[in-house]
Design a protein around this motif. Structure first.
Motif, PDB file in Angstrom:
ATOM      1  N   ASN A 118      -3.192  51.418 157.664  1.00 54.10           N
ATOM      2  CA  ASN A 118      -3.835  50.193 157.176  1.00 54.10           C
ATOM      3  C   ASN A 118      -5.354  50.323 157.014  1.00 54.10           C
ATOM      4  N   THR A 146      -4.997  45.836 164.973  1.00 49.08           N
ATOM      5  CA  THR A 146      -4.333  45.757 163.663  1.00 49.08           C
ATOM      6  C   THR A 146      -3.034  46.552 163.594  1.00 49.08           C
ATOM      7  N   GLU A 203      -7.090  51.449 154.567  1.00 48.52           N
ATOM      8  CA  GLU A 203      -7.540  50.967 153.249  1.00 48.52           C
ATOM      9  C   GLU A 203      -7.662  49.450 153.241  1.00 48.52           C
ATOM     10  N   ALA A 204      -6.691  48.777 153.854  1.00 47.54           N
ATOM     11  CA  ALA A 204      -6.714  47.313 153.912  1.00 47.54           C
ATOM     12  C   ALA A 204      -7.880  46.824 154.757  1.00 47.54           C
ATOM     13  N   GLU A 218      -0.038  45.857 157.696  1.00 45.18           N
ATOM     14  CA  GLU A 218      -0.310  46.764 156.585  1.00 45.18           C
ATOM     15  C   GLU A 218      -0.572  45.982 155.304  1.00 45.18           C
ATOM     16  N   GLY A 219      -1.145  46.679 154.318  1.00 44.89           N
ATOM     17  CA  GLY A 219      -1.300  46.138 152.971  1.00 44.89           C
ATOM     18  C   GLY A 219      -2.068  44.828 152.930  1.00 44.89           C
ATOM     19  N   ASP A 220      -1.646  43.963 152.011  1.00 39.12           N
ATOM     20  CA  ASP A 220      -2.349  42.689 151.827  1.00 39.12           C
ATOM     21  C   ASP A 220      -2.297  41.828 153.077  1.00 39.12           C
ATOM     22  N   CYS A 266      -2.517  42.799 156.114  1.00 41.76           N
ATOM     23  CA  CYS A 266      -3.588  43.273 156.982  1.00 41.76           C
ATOM     24  C   CYS A 266      -4.954  42.867 156.424  1.00 41.76           C
ATOM     25  N   ARG A 267      -5.142  43.066 155.135  1.00 46.49           N
ATOM     26  CA  ARG A 267      -6.434  42.709 154.528  1.00 46.49           C
ATOM     27  C   ARG A 267      -6.763  41.241 154.754  1.00 46.49           C
TER      28      ARG A 267
END
Length: 276
Positions: free
Chosen positions: A49, A18, A51-52, A22-24, A26-27
């Motif tokens: 990342n 990953t 959190e994602a 990052e962010g959305d 990555c999610r």
């Protein structure tokens, strides 16, 4: 998919890297990978990342025991208190009770190796990590950790692909029964124009990247974590598992130039040299 067994843990030989997601973005990528069947997710404190990744895991219906999650502590945070702070932050961002594998991301000239592995051993004893590992460690550093300190290393994560020979460190780790996790396994997208790989790919109705990935995954004790953001790329990497390379293919790959290292930051250690 083949699973790597090491130090009481088991993880699929093909995982999702990953880095640089990052962010959305990555999610969504991790959600897609989990939907496609990936069960090995690799992140790190430095990737920004976690959190994602944690949000994607939380949104899935996959049982925690069926998922392998790796994260790492950055080389600037290798004092015991800093390791613990970094770990607590990572666990909080991931929204997990434990991680399967916690790794030293890069060695540091100032690091106190016995103190580091005493700290990781305490985390393992508490059940907060299931296993410990290192990334980017040379043979000399590995010898200190494995033979002098006696730390139960689960793996060494290193840059490894068809254009970079890692025979010395692979041989040392194999002698200790310790696997390699290959990062940058597709040589940062530099394989598409390689004539030898293209010829092998054409023979099998595959892509050069799939050939390179299967070459790695065919090796005993080697896992790979290609970064793949788009679902099509994630599926293409999974489809590489269906390839069957023959001896002619392996000879052609063995003949490739193997001195191309793409990840070599200023703080990297002095790398092991290939045998002459």
């Amino acid at each position: 998919m083949h699973a790597i067994q090491t130090q009481g843990i088991s993880f699929p030989s093909l995982g999702l890297g990953t880095f640089r997601m990052e962010g959305d973005d990555c999610r969504v990528a991790v959600e897609s990978a989990l939907d496609l069947g990936y069960r090995h997710i690799d992140t790190a404190a430095m990737y920004n990342n976690e959190e994602a990744v944690g949000a994607a895991i939380a949104a899935s219906a996959i049982a925690r025991k069926d998922l392998h999650v790796t994260t790492k502590v950055w080389h600037a945070n290798l004092a015991p208190d800093a390791i613990l702070r970094s770990f607590d932050t990572s666990l909080d961002k991931l929204k997990l009770d434990y991680v399967d594998l916690f790794m030293v991301h890069w060695p540091s000239k100032e690091m106190d190796l016995p103190a580091i592995f005493e700290t990781l051993a305490a985390l393992k004893e508490q059940g907060r990590i299931r296993a410990m590992g290192v990334c980017n460690f040379t043979i000399d550093l590995l010898r200190t950790v494995i033979e002098d300190i006696g730390a139960p290393l689960a793996c060494n994560q290193i840059e490894y692909h068809v254009l970079l020979d890692q025979t010395p460190v692979r041989a040392y780790l194999a002698s200790k029964g310790i696997p390699i996790v290959a990062y940058c396994p597709l040589a940062q997208g530099k394989l598409a124009d390689n004539a030898a790989l293209a010829a092998i790919a054409g023979k099998h109705g595959a892509t050069p990247a799939q050939v390179a990935l299967k070459w790695l995954l065919d090796q005993e004790g080697v896992a790979a974590i290609p970064k793949a953001q788009r679902p099509q790329s994630q599926k293409a990497n999974l489809d590489a598992l269906k390839l069957t390379l023959d001896d002619e293919d392996r000879r052609a790959i063995a003949a490739l130039q193997k001195d191309m290292r793409f990840v070599n930051p200023p703080f990297a250690p002095a790398w092991d040299k290939s045998p002459a």
